[in-house]
Scaffold this motif. Structure first.
Motif, mmCIF file in Angstrom:
data_model
loop_
_atom_site.group_PDB
_atom_site.id
_atom_site.type_symbol
_atom_site.label_atom_id
_atom_site.label_comp_id
_atom_site.label_asym_id
_atom_site.label_seq_id
_atom_site.Cartn_x
_atom_site.Cartn_y
_atom_site.Cartn_z
ATOM 1 N N ASP A 272 -69.786 47.470 26.544
ATOM 2 C CA ASP A 272 -69.125 47.952 25.337
ATOM 3 C C ASP A 272 -69.464 47.051 24.153
ATOM 4 O O ASP A 272 -69.270 45.828 24.197
ATOM 5 C CB ASP A 272 -67.615 47.989 25.548
ATOM 6 N N GLU A 273 -69.946 47.650 23.085
ATOM 7 C CA GLU A 273 -70.375 46.873 21.921
ATOM 8 C C GLU A 273 -69.217 46.115 21.274
ATOM 9 O O GLU A 273 -69.362 44.954 20.875
ATOM 10 C CB GLU A 273 -71.032 47.809 20.909
ATOM 11 N N SER A 274 -68.063 46.746 21.168
ATOM 12 C CA SER A 274 -66.906 46.068 20.557
ATOM 13 C C SER A 274 -66.490 44.847 21.365
ATOM 14 O O SER A 274 -66.128 43.807 20.803
ATOM 15 C CB SER A 274 -65.730 47.040 20.433
ATOM 16 N N THR A 275 -66.554 44.973 22.675
ATOM 17 C CA THR A 275 -66.194 43.839 23.528
ATOM 18 C C THR A 275 -67.194 42.701 23.380
ATOM 19 O O THR A 275 -66.812 41.522 23.376
ATOM 20 C CB THR A 275 -66.108 44.287 24.999
ATOM 21 N N ARG A 276 -68.470 43.021 23.220
ATOM 22 C CA ARG A 276 -69.458 41.966 22.992
ATOM 23 C C ARG A 276 -69.136 41.184 21.728
ATOM 24 O O ARG A 276 -69.195 39.950 21.706
ATOM 25 C CB ARG A 276 -70.877 42.568 22.910
ATOM 26 N N THR A 401 -75.652 56.119 27.644
ATOM 27 C CA THR A 401 -74.427 55.363 27.405
ATOM 28 C C THR A 401 -74.602 53.967 28.005
ATOM 29 O O THR A 401 -75.566 53.687 28.706
ATOM 30 C CB THR A 401 -73.214 56.059 28.032
ATOM 31 N N ASP A 402 -73.646 53.104 27.732
ATOM 32 C CA ASP A 402 -73.631 51.749 28.296
ATOM 33 C C ASP A 402 -74.896 50.969 27.946
ATOM 34 O O ASP A 402 -75.405 50.192 28.756
ATOM 35 C CB ASP A 402 -73.473 51.789 29.827
ATOM 36 N N THR A 404 -77.363 49.371 24.365
ATOM 37 C CA THR A 404 -77.788 49.264 22.979
ATOM 38 C C THR A 404 -79.224 48.780 23.008
ATOM 39 O O THR A 404 -79.519 47.751 23.595
ATOM 40 C CB THR A 404 -76.914 48.262 22.204
ATOM 41 N N ASN A 410 -76.950 52.564 18.496
ATOM 42 C CA ASN A 410 -75.707 53.325 18.671
ATOM 43 C C ASN A 410 -76.016 54.739 19.163
ATOM 44 O O ASN A 410 -75.875 55.703 18.405
ATOM 45 C CB ASN A 410 -74.934 53.380 17.354
#
Length: 558
Positions: A272-276, A401-402, A404, A410
């Motif tokens: 997850d990009e936000s979690t990174r 998905t999952d 980048t 995105n």
């Protein structure tokens, strides 16, 4: 490196200049806010997806290559921050005037991580292993080998051609001579491919490295690929803890070159990009890759090092012509006209991105400025669909998905924009999200389940064959284009041109024809991807090839 006597590939100076101007090294120790860089400790980098495995030859994606590049080395490599070729495991190389016999002078005193000697016999063992690989499952996973060498001693997978490779001879411990059946413009750049990293022959044999099994849509790999990868690089494999989603690499105390500065590198897989971003801000990771365009300015304002790489990539929308409707050129052209690519770049691409009109950057030999361009024209799209009897077209649109990627920061948002454009001209879109590893690439590239899909590429070396040849040089399930034999022949003929001017002209015509009579995909954009480090990180140089090495990384305590 001994100067090449054959102007076979492409001048890499253009990319080198871009890299020098746009990319810098993670900041120096004296600039780290008063802290002092320390040797030892652990550097934690956030990966965006699971690796496939750790056997270089069976991989073709960045998340797998990131750990592989720290453990293995290639005969030829690139100068950090550029696409300039320099010596790797080979100190120098030369070839005959025909470009078919390549002689490598190897470094002495190098050992594999299992203690066995690196020498010419080991080099030849690896090349012979790839050439003699058996089994359709194994061959189908060797995408880079196929792109470079075309085929095997005995082809068992679909869509393979005659082999470029002939033989490898160990003249003495430090001299390996590689003989090709024909000239190929990919060399010497292709010798720097991560997939062609040199592995320990003893470990390959001990852990049954050639065993690849297929069950339905899934593949399983050997103990070498999953538990015992063994190269010559500055880090050794410390394990993949799938419960923690962490890959550990340990400092190789016996490395032949400058030793790694840190004791460990941990690649923490965070899909997850936000979690990174959260973990970067929290300090639990010290680096992330491919931030979303909207995040780059914010991270920079917070004191993080946001380092852009030169744009040496392409994102495209591919057509699978297994669908009879997509075999009609008018339908493919309609889709090209339906896409508002300028708006896509402005709203979803990193700063500095631009609309792509061809499948390679304009710094690569053979780029043709006069190709047909598909400006946004929904009315034209509707007319073409009506003429083709496809006004009620329904398409399965696969997207990953999952993950980048450098060319695709995105994918969910890119899919949404493109799907809206298609629906606006009357095309019904069935979105099919699939995980990057363990689903998407197999569905799209191996089994061809999609009608359309988004995918892309970051160049591995500066040669047109590494772009259009990789995509469209042979029949692939990704495009379902087995009928386009004239396209395959034209690319093959262009790649075989020894004279640089003839090669340039041939590839320019290939690019014109790709945009008109073949149109196997629509180029979308070239985007400069960034890599981000915490302010105390030093010693990593951004690469236009996304080929960052962690051997020199340090983490300050300031």
């Amino acid at each position: 490196m001994q100067a090449s006597r054959l102007k076979a590939a492409v001048a890499v100076a253009a990319v080198a200049a871009l890299a020098a101007g746009a990319a810098g090294c993670a900041k120096s120790d004296r600039d780290s806010g008063g802290g002092s860089a320390k040797t030892g400790g652990t550097f934690v980098f956030a990966g965006a997806g699971d690796p496939k495995n750790f056997d270089p030859i069976f991989n073709d994606d960045g998340e797998s290559f990131r750990p592989i590049r720290q453990m293995y080395e290639t005969l030829v490599t690139t100068k950090p921050g550029t696409a300039d070729l320099v010596g790797g495991l080979a100190e120098s190389w030369e070839h005959d005037p025909a470009g078919k016999v390549w002689t490598f002078k190897l470094r002495k005193g190098v050992k594999f991580q299992d203690g066995t000697a690196f020498n010419a016999a080991a080099v030849c063992f690896n090349f012979d292993r790839w050439y003699n690989m058996k089994g359709a499952a194994a061959q189908s996973n060797m995408l880079y080998y196929i792109d470079v060498f075309g085929g095997f001693a005995k082809n068992e997978a679909d869509g393979l051609g005659k082999p470029i490779y002939n033989k490898c001879e160990a003249k003495d411990d430090s001299t390996a001579v590689l003989t090709l059946n024909q000239y190929k413009g990919a060399f010497p750049g292709a010798f720097a491919l991560t997939s062609l990293s040199i592995a320990s022959p003893d470990a390959l044999k001990k852990y049954d490295a050639d065993t690849v099994k297929q069950s339905g849509d899934s593949f399983s790999y050997s103990a070498f690929a999953t538990e015992h990868p063994t190269g010559t690089g500055p880090f050794t494999f410390g394990g993949w803890d799938k419960a923690k989603n962490e890959i550990t690499l340990n400092r190789n105390a016996d490395y032949w070159g400058e030793k790694a500065k840190v004791d460990k590198v941990v690649i923490k897989i965070i899909g997850d990009e936000s979690t990174r971003k959260q973990e970067l801000r929290a300090g639990t990771v010290q680096g992330i890759d491919f931030p979303a365009p909207a995040d780059s300015k914010a991270l920079a304002s917070e004191g993080f090092q946001v380092l852009p790489r030169p744009a040496f990539n392409i994102l495209y929308l591919g057509f699978n012509q297994k669908n009879p409707k997509l075999q009609d050129l008018r339908v493919r052209q309609a889709i090209a006209y339906a896409l508002n690519r300028e708006q896509l770049v402005q709203t979803k691409a990193p700063s500095g991105a631009k609309v792509a009109d061809e499948f390679m950057p304009d710094t690569v030999l053979g780029y043709a400025p006069d190709v047909q361009k598909y400006e946004y024209n929904p009315d034209k799209a509707k007319q073409l669909l009506a003429q083709a009897g496809a006004s009620n077209l329904t398409l399965k649109f696969y997207y990953p998905t999952d993950v980048t990627r450098p060319y695709m920061p995105n994918p969910q948002e890119i899919f949404t924009v493109l799907a809206n454009d298609l629906q606006a001209v009357g095309i019904k879109v069935q979105g099919v999200p699939r995980p990057w590893n363990g689903g998407y690439k197999d569905d799209v590239q191996t089994f061809g389940k999609q009608d359309i899909h988004i995918l892309g590429w970051t160049g591995d070396y500066n040669d047109p064959g590494n772009f259009v040849g990789t995509f469209f040089g042979r029949a692939k399930n990704e495009f379902g284009d087995q009928r386009l034999t004239d396209m395959f022949s034209a690319i093959s003929a262009a790649d075989a041109k020894v004279d640089e001017n003839e090669k340039k002209a041939a590839y320019e015509q290939v690019n014109r024809d790709l945009a008109t009579k073949w149109l196997p995909a629509v180029p979308l954009w070239h985007a400069p991807p960034s890599i981000v480090f915490a302010k105390g990180v030093s010693g990593v140089t951004p690469s236009p090839l996304t080929d960052e090495r962690f051997v020199g990384v340090t983490v300050s305590n300031g």
